[in-house]
Design an enzyme around this catalytic site. Structure first.
Site, PDB file in Angstrom:
ATOM      1  N   ASP A 106       0.702  -1.094  -0.207  1.00 28.24           N
ATOM      2  CA  ASP A 106       0.282   0.175   0.371  1.00 28.24           C
ATOM      3  C   ASP A 106       1.064   1.201   0.110  1.00 28.24           C
ATOM      4  OD1 ASP A 106      -1.529  -2.070   0.596  1.00 28.24           O
ATOM      5  OD2 ASP A 106      -2.828  -1.013   2.153  1.00 28.24           O
ATOM      6  N   ASP A 194      -2.524   5.910  -3.131  1.00 30.56           N
ATOM      7  CA  ASP A 194      -1.798   4.790  -2.328  1.00 30.56           C
ATOM      8  C   ASP A 194      -0.645   3.770  -3.323  1.00 30.56           C
ATOM      9  OD1 ASP A 194      -2.895   5.432   0.357  1.00 30.56           O
ATOM     10  OD2 ASP A 194      -4.125   3.968   0.982  1.00 30.56           O
ATOM     11  N   HIS A 243      -7.296   0.313  -3.375  1.00 27.61           N
ATOM     12  CA  HIS A 243      -6.794  -0.671  -4.331  1.00 27.61           C
ATOM     13  C   HIS A 243      -6.630  -1.559  -5.477  1.00 27.61           C
ATOM     14  CE1 HIS A 243      -4.289  -0.122   0.004  1.00 27.61           C
ATOM     15  NE2 HIS A 243      -4.753   1.133  -0.770  1.00 27.61           N
ATOM     16  N   ASP A 245      -5.483  -4.375  -6.506  1.00 21.56           N
ATOM     17  CA  ASP A 245      -5.288  -5.964  -6.482  1.00 21.56           C
ATOM     18  C   ASP A 245      -5.266  -6.865  -5.978  1.00 21.56           C
ATOM     19  OD1 ASP A 245      -4.105  -4.957  -4.034  1.00 21.56           O
ATOM     20  OD2 ASP A 245      -2.554  -5.521  -3.505  1.00 21.56           O
ATOM     21  N   ARG A 262     -16.534  -6.713 -10.669  1.00 20.17           N
ATOM     22  CA  ARG A 262     -15.507  -5.399 -11.328  1.00 20.17           C
ATOM     23  C   ARG A 262     -15.032  -5.263 -12.275  1.00 20.17           C
ATOM     24  NH1 ARG A 262     -12.254  -5.280  -5.170  1.00 20.17           N
ATOM     25  NH2 ARG A 262     -13.896  -6.207  -3.862  1.00 20.17           N
ATOM     26  N   SER A 297     -12.391  -7.114   1.134  1.00 16.14           N
ATOM     27  CA  SER A 297     -13.787  -8.550   0.839  1.00 16.14           C
ATOM     28  C   SER A 297     -12.969  -9.494   0.507  1.00 16.14           C
ATOM     29  CB  SER A 297     -14.165  -7.738  -0.667  1.00 16.14           C
ATOM     30  OG  SER A 297     -12.781  -7.680  -1.835  1.00 16.14           O
ATOM     31  N   CYS A 349      -0.626  -7.911  -1.181  1.00 14.84           N
ATOM     32  CA  CYS A 349      -0.538  -6.468   0.116  1.00 14.84           C
ATOM     33  C   CYS A 349       0.301  -6.952   0.736  1.00 14.84           C
ATOM     34  CB  CYS A 349      -1.870  -6.296   0.544  1.00 14.84           C
ATOM     35  SG  CYS A 349      -3.415  -6.858  -0.527  1.00 14.84           S
TER      36      CYS A 349
HETATM   37  O1  DAV Z   1     -11.386  -6.030  -2.409  1.00 10.74           O
HETATM   38  O2  DAV Z   1     -10.916  -5.619  -0.740  1.00 10.74           O
HETATM   39  C1  DAV Z   1      -8.441  -5.772  -1.426  1.00 10.74           C
HETATM   40  C2  DAV Z   1      -7.418  -5.117  -1.375  1.00 10.74           C
HETATM   41  C3  DAV Z   1      -6.315  -4.210  -0.276  1.00 10.74           C
HETATM   42  N1  DAV Z   1      -5.308  -3.950  -0.805  1.00 10.74           N
HETATM   43  C4  DAV Z   1     -10.682  -5.706  -1.224  1.00 10.74           C
HETATM   44  C5  DAV Z   1      -9.534  -4.930  -1.728  1.00 10.74           C
END
Ligand code: DAV
Length: 378
Positions: A106, A194, A243, A245, A262, A297, A349
């Protein structure tokens, strides 16, 4: 001695930073982090140091990741955990605690022989870059070409946020509508990004316009790297675009996984189509919900760490994702990592590139009319 070199997320990885869960906190609510804590999460209203047993479990999996990487010949450095449970006071804001140093991705953006410490859009993460000073000092001392760059330190005062964005009446449907229209909690008051919103493909950087990265952040990258092309991408369907990724993940030259909830809009795909890049829907995650007290997520399923064009680390329980990558020609190494998720993310991450073999390549030589290309908007 050359220490820092990395132009993408898939060339052979030789040296990496892996985060630590020590002292990690759930920071108090702030204008941007309300975004990170989903509306129905039990974390809303909870703050302070994370329970010690969860820290120990996360660290055990992080240490195991280090062993796996070292076993494959990758050199690993670790950050220095600060006492994150301290207030942050600046001329523009105060907040009750910091966050942690589990997700170096990040904070640190490696572009060739440069490592940029990102502005960071959360007040609680303002000083997080200090966890990596020890590492960066060492690279600076040994590698005469390493450029240690700090992006402009942001104010993060009330002008940097839409202070009413997360008012009480907010629903996920409203958030979806807003993010699709590029109305984010962060304003265009100042340069914000970020590092984990930037996907690197050689000469091209694909940057997610979301809750943590604004247009000015992309414009700053454009001016820093005039020989590169900066692309603004966004992914309608994500109420919390933070983010890139767990949304848009390259596996090797010519192949990107896209989160099927997405999807990259059609007009933003032109540059990929014109250059024979395949964008494949990622497999469905193995879990219906993230682990307890987790910001991210279930799509951390696709937050993998690519070691080279044929090898990838994937979370142990994500069988469907592993199978899909196997079919796409990758050798999958499963790694247990769910206990670390709550501390800020998955295998991608939790790492930051120091050295990958390979040079800066142009993967998009066929230029088409490309609406994502960032130009000065004066
Ligand atoms: O889908 O919550 C997480 C990305 C964390 N760097 C999500 C994104």
């Amino acid at each position: 001695m050359k220490i820092v070199n990395s132009w993408n997320d898939f060339d052979p990885l030789k040296h990496v930073i892996v985060g630590r869960a020590d002292n990690c906190c759930i920071p108090p609510s702030e204008p941007a982090s309300k975004a990170k804590v989903p509306l129905n999460s039990p974390m809303r209203g909870m703050t302070g140091p994370r329970p010690l047993d969860t820290v120990e479990k996360a660290n055990a999996q992080l240490d195991n990741l280090v062993k796996v990487l070292e076993g494959l010949g990758v050199k690993v450095d670790r950050p220095e955990a600060l006492q994150w449970n301290q207030a942050v006071v600046t001329p523009h804001f105060m907040t009750g605690s910091m966050f942690g140093c589990m997700p170096p991705r990040d904070v640190l953006l490696t572009i060739g022989s440069d490592i940029i410490s990102a502005p960071m859009s959360f007040r609680s993460r303002f000083f997080e870059h200090y966890a990596y000073s020890k590492n960066l000092r060492e690279y600076f001392e040994k590698d005469p070409n390493f450029r240690w760059i700090a992006a402009p330190r942001p104010e993060l005062g009330d002008k940097s946020y839409d202070m009413h964005y997360f008012d009480d009446h907010i629903t996920e449907d409203i958030l979806l509508e807003r993010t699709a229209k590029l109305h984010m909690v962060t304003t265009e008051h100042e340069i914000l990004f970020d590092a984990a919103d930037v996907m690197r493909l050689g000469k091209d950087l694909f940057v997610q316009h979301g809750l943590t990265t604004n247009r000015k952040g992309m414009e700053w990258l454009r001016r820093m790297y005039p020989d590169m092309r900066i692309h603004a991408v966004n992914f309608p369907g994500d109420p919390y675009p933070i983010h890139i990724d767990a949304t848009f993940v390259p596996l090797k030259p010519g192949l990107i996984l896209n989160n099927p909830h997405r999807k990259l809009p059609k007009e933003q795909r032109k540059i990929f189509e014109a250059n024979d890049w395949e964008i494949v829907d990622a497999a469905m995650p193995a879990h219906d919900t993230p682990p307890e007290l987790c910001y991210s997520s279930v799509w951390l399923s696709m937050n993998c760490l690519v070691l080279d064009h044929k090898t990838v680390l994937v979370e142990e329980s994500e069988k469907a994702q592993q199978e899909q990558m196997d079919k796409l020609g990758m050798n999958v190494i499963p790694v247990p990592f769910r206990d670390a998720y709550a501390f800020g993310g998955g295998l991608h991450c939790a790492t930051a590139d120091v050295y990958r073999e390979g040079e800066c390549q142009d993967y998009f030589p066929n230029q088409v009319e490309d609406p994502t290309l960032v130009k000065f908007e004066g």
